[in-house]
Design a protein around this motif. Structure first.
Motif, mmCIF file in Angstrom:
data_model
loop_
_atom_site.group_PDB
_atom_site.id
_atom_site.type_symbol
_atom_site.label_atom_id
_atom_site.label_comp_id
_atom_site.label_asym_id
_atom_site.label_seq_id
_atom_site.Cartn_x
_atom_site.Cartn_y
_atom_site.Cartn_z
ATOM 1 N N ALA A 293 -26.212 14.410 -110.001
ATOM 2 C CA ALA A 293 -27.143 15.464 -109.521
ATOM 3 C C ALA A 293 -26.878 15.712 -108.094
ATOM 4 C CB ALA A 293 -28.577 15.192 -109.627
ATOM 5 N N VAL A 294 -27.003 17.099 -107.525
ATOM 6 C CA VAL A 294 -26.789 17.414 -106.122
ATOM 7 C C VAL A 294 -27.949 18.344 -105.934
ATOM 8 C CG1 VAL A 294 -25.450 18.414 -104.391
ATOM 9 C CG2 VAL A 294 -24.319 17.361 -106.399
ATOM 10 N N PHE A 295 -28.421 18.137 -104.911
ATOM 11 C CA PHE A 295 -29.692 18.955 -104.526
ATOM 12 C C PHE A 295 -29.978 19.089 -102.696
ATOM 13 C CE2 PHE A 295 -31.299 14.965 -105.723
ATOM 14 C CZ PHE A 295 -32.150 14.475 -104.691
ATOM 15 N N ASP A 296 -30.329 20.178 -102.527
ATOM 16 C CA ASP A 296 -30.768 20.401 -101.097
ATOM 17 C C ASP A 296 -31.743 19.054 -100.466
ATOM 18 O OD1 ASP A 296 -29.350 22.517 -100.359
ATOM 19 O OD2 ASP A 296 -30.786 23.910 -101.316
ATOM 20 N N ASN A 297 -31.582 18.779 -99.491
ATOM 21 C CA ASN A 297 -32.246 17.553 -99.050
ATOM 22 C C ASN A 297 -33.704 17.878 -98.625
ATOM 23 O OD1 ASN A 297 -33.507 15.234 -97.677
ATOM 24 N ND2 ASN A 297 -31.552 14.496 -96.846
ATOM 25 N N GLY B 111 -26.986 24.945 -90.890
ATOM 26 C CA GLY B 111 -26.000 24.169 -91.506
ATOM 27 C C GLY B 111 -27.011 23.884 -92.871
ATOM 28 N N ASN B 112 -26.654 22.688 -93.599
ATOM 29 C CA ASN B 112 -26.959 22.551 -94.885
ATOM 30 C C ASN B 112 -26.494 21.001 -95.184
ATOM 31 O OD1 ASN B 112 -28.371 23.963 -97.128
ATOM 32 N ND2 ASN B 112 -26.934 23.084 -98.293
ATOM 33 N N CYS B 113 -27.886 20.351 -95.798
ATOM 34 C CA CYS B 113 -27.664 19.126 -96.018
ATOM 35 C C CYS B 113 -28.072 18.752 -97.649
ATOM 36 C CB CYS B 113 -29.023 18.068 -95.105
ATOM 37 S SG CYS B 113 -28.330 18.337 -93.501
ATOM 38 N N GLU B 114 -27.211 18.035 -98.302
ATOM 39 C CA GLU B 114 -27.412 17.834 -99.683
ATOM 40 C C GLU B 114 -27.508 16.474 -100.028
ATOM 41 O OE1 GLU B 114 -25.375 22.113 -101.332
ATOM 42 O OE2 GLU B 114 -24.171 20.219 -101.644
ATOM 43 N N VAL B 115 -28.420 15.982 -100.919
ATOM 44 C CA VAL B 115 -28.147 14.920 -101.528
ATOM 45 C C VAL B 115 -27.059 14.784 -102.818
ATOM 46 C CG1 VAL B 115 -29.425 12.843 -102.494
ATOM 47 C CG2 VAL B 115 -30.422 14.178 -100.721
ATOM 48 N N ILE B 116 -26.376 13.848 -103.133
ATOM 49 C CA ILE B 116 -25.338 13.798 -103.989
ATOM 50 C C ILE B 116 -25.777 12.425 -104.928
ATOM 51 C CG2 ILE B 116 -23.480 13.150 -102.866
ATOM 52 C CD1 ILE B 116 -21.684 14.454 -105.070
ATOM 53 N N PHE C 39 -20.440 11.703 -97.385
ATOM 54 C CA PHE C 39 -20.768 10.646 -96.975
ATOM 55 C C PHE C 39 -21.610 9.567 -97.470
ATOM 56 C CE2 PHE C 39 -23.647 12.651 -94.301
ATOM 57 C CZ PHE C 39 -24.886 11.739 -94.335
ATOM 58 N N GLU C 40 -21.352 8.378 -97.535
ATOM 59 C CA GLU C 40 -22.491 7.533 -98.095
ATOM 60 C C GLU C 40 -22.515 6.278 -97.136
ATOM 61 O OE1 GLU C 40 -22.596 3.899 -101.671
ATOM 62 O OE2 GLU C 40 -20.824 5.550 -101.673
ATOM 63 N N GLN D 139 -24.425 11.932 -99.090
ATOM 64 C CA GLN D 139 -25.099 12.983 -98.975
ATOM 65 C C GLN D 139 -23.948 13.761 -98.330
ATOM 66 O OE1 GLN D 139 -28.539 12.508 -95.968
ATOM 67 N NE2 GLN D 139 -27.909 10.324 -96.011
ATOM 68 N N ILE D 140 -24.304 15.345 -98.193
ATOM 69 C CA ILE D 140 -23.153 16.163 -97.881
ATOM 70 C C ILE D 140 -23.865 17.043 -96.857
ATOM 71 C CG2 ILE D 140 -21.751 17.984 -98.832
ATOM 72 C CD1 ILE D 140 -21.997 16.885 -101.755
ATOM 73 N N TYR D 141 -23.216 16.947 -95.704
ATOM 74 C CA TYR D 141 -23.838 17.626 -94.571
ATOM 75 C C TYR D 141 -22.592 19.058 -94.528
ATOM 76 C CZ TYR D 141 -27.426 15.142 -92.725
ATOM 77 O OH TYR D 141 -28.571 14.373 -92.482
ATOM 78 N N ALA D 142 -22.961 20.168 -94.140
ATOM 79 C CA ALA D 142 -22.546 21.370 -93.784
ATOM 80 C C ALA D 142 -22.669 21.902 -92.502
ATOM 81 C CB ALA D 142 -22.519 22.697 -94.732
ATOM 82 N N PHE D 143 -21.678 21.924 -91.702
ATOM 83 C CA PHE D 143 -21.924 22.455 -89.994
ATOM 84 C C PHE D 143 -21.635 23.760 -89.838
ATOM 85 C CE2 PHE D 143 -21.129 17.772 -90.547
ATOM 86 C CZ PHE D 143 -22.348 17.460 -89.806
#
Length: 355
Positions: free
Chosen positions: A97-101, A129-134, A178-179, A195-199
């Motif tokens: 599952a992936v979703f916006d933090n 930017g955007n921050c997601e949890v995976i 990253f983890e 987590q997945i960060y987009a800058f």
């Protein structure tokens, strides 16, 4: 690469919209239809901003709202477990599952901040930017070391899909999955996740790497340096780079330069996925305990697709079973890291580990 080796299995998530506006993606199989009634009517929004650090010549992101984020909840109330009341994943079961933090450091619609009162000449900027949890598994006790190969392959493909999707947003310039593993690495939720960060800008480390690759540094060539290779596969290698900053670093490097996981063939995905567990298990066996680490998934930032190779770096936070690798004053203050073991010696030690 043969025709079979070049085959690439596409991955496409099932997408949902949470009541508070966040995106939610499911990769692989899942049971149930997610609903979040406790989020209905939620309109609370907080935004971050950036300030320019003149001495370090880099942006610092300020996110005051993150002080109230979830911190070490009991296992019975883990918001990443399926079926937990008011949790993030209201399903019976799921693969990834992936979703916006919920407590994001960066926001797609972050506004331009006002000047700082009394410091109007201090450069400030929006923290777009955007921050997601995976989440890697519905199993609270799983880990990168224990996930089955098929799940790790799906994880690599999910990384690729999210990197591509986020870089398709015009404002985004770089994406970093990253983890953090272990409380020593800052983990506050023990469910297996990253987590997945987009800058919207190039962070200094990614920018420095991109410039090095643009100048011709060949990372893939290290996969042929036997003194540094710890585990070798047909399409990728796990190695200790000859310029480690942390004792016993391990990098997973495909032998063919590829800008992102979504460009890997099925055979390359399999080898990378195999080596992900090999790295985690090697650390645990070598140190005789669960090893805390930071895992960094590097893909080409926008404009560097022709030179920047996708690869994965593990930075372990131990230098022996009983000794942490703390970042010392000279490392923080001067940026000059001190390492107590030669990379080639570390590679030899890790090659001797039975996993």
């Amino acid at each position: 690469m043969s025709g079979q080796d070049s085959q690439k299995t596409p991955v496409k998530p099932t997408t949902f919209r949470m009541p508070d506006g966040r995106s939610f993606y499911l990769y692989g199989d899942f049971e149930g239809a997610p609903e979040w009634p406790w989020l209905e009517g939620s309109t609370d929004r907080s935004f971050s901003h950036r300030r320019w650090h003149a001495l370090r010549r880099e942006w610092v992101v300020y996110s005051a709202h993150r002080q109230s984020r979830t911190y070490k909840p009991p296992a019975d109330f883990c918001p990443f477990c399926p079926g937990v009341a008011n949790g993030e994943v209201p399903l019976k079961d799921f693969s990834i599952a992936v979703f916006d933090n919920r407590f994001s450091s960066l926001q797609k619609d972050a506004p331009q901040p006002a000047p700082i009162t009394g410091l109007e000449d201090l450069p400030v900027a929006s923290a777009v930017g955007n921050c997601e949890v995976i989440i890697y598994s519905s199993d609270h006790k799983a880990s990168m070391a224990s996930l089955p190969l098929a799940r790790r392959e799906l994880l690599v493909r999910a990384w690729g899909d999210r990197i591509r999707s986020l870089l398709d947003i015009p404002e985004m310039q770089a994406v970093l999955p990253f983890e953090n593993r272990g409380e020593e690495a800052g983990v506050t939720l023990h469910h297996p996740h990253g987590q997945i960060y987009a800058f919207s800008y190039l962070p200094p480390v990614i920018n420095a790497m991109a410039q090095s690759f643009k100048e011709g540094f060949d990372l893939c060539a290290l996969t042929g340096k036997k003194d540094y290779v710890v585990a070798d596969a047909e399409h990728a290698a796990m190695l200790v780079p000859p310029f480690t900053r942390f004792p016993y670093e391990l990098w997973v490097v495909p032998k063919r330069r590829c800008p992102s996981p979504d460009k890997l063939s099925d055979a390359e995905v399999r080898d990378v996925a195999e080596l992900l567990a090999r790295a985690a298990n090697t650390y645990d066996a070598f140190f005789g305990r669960t090893c805390p680490y930071v895992m960094l998934v590097y893909a080409a930032p926008k404009g560097f697709e022709d030179v920047f190779p996708f690869h994965i770096q593990f930075q372990p936070l131990l230098r022996s079973p009983t000794k942490m690798k703390f970042v010392a004053g000279v490392e923080v203050g001067a940026g000059s890291f001190l390492v107590d073991i030669l990379p080639e010696t570390a590679a030899q030690h890790l090659r001797e580990v039975e996993v």
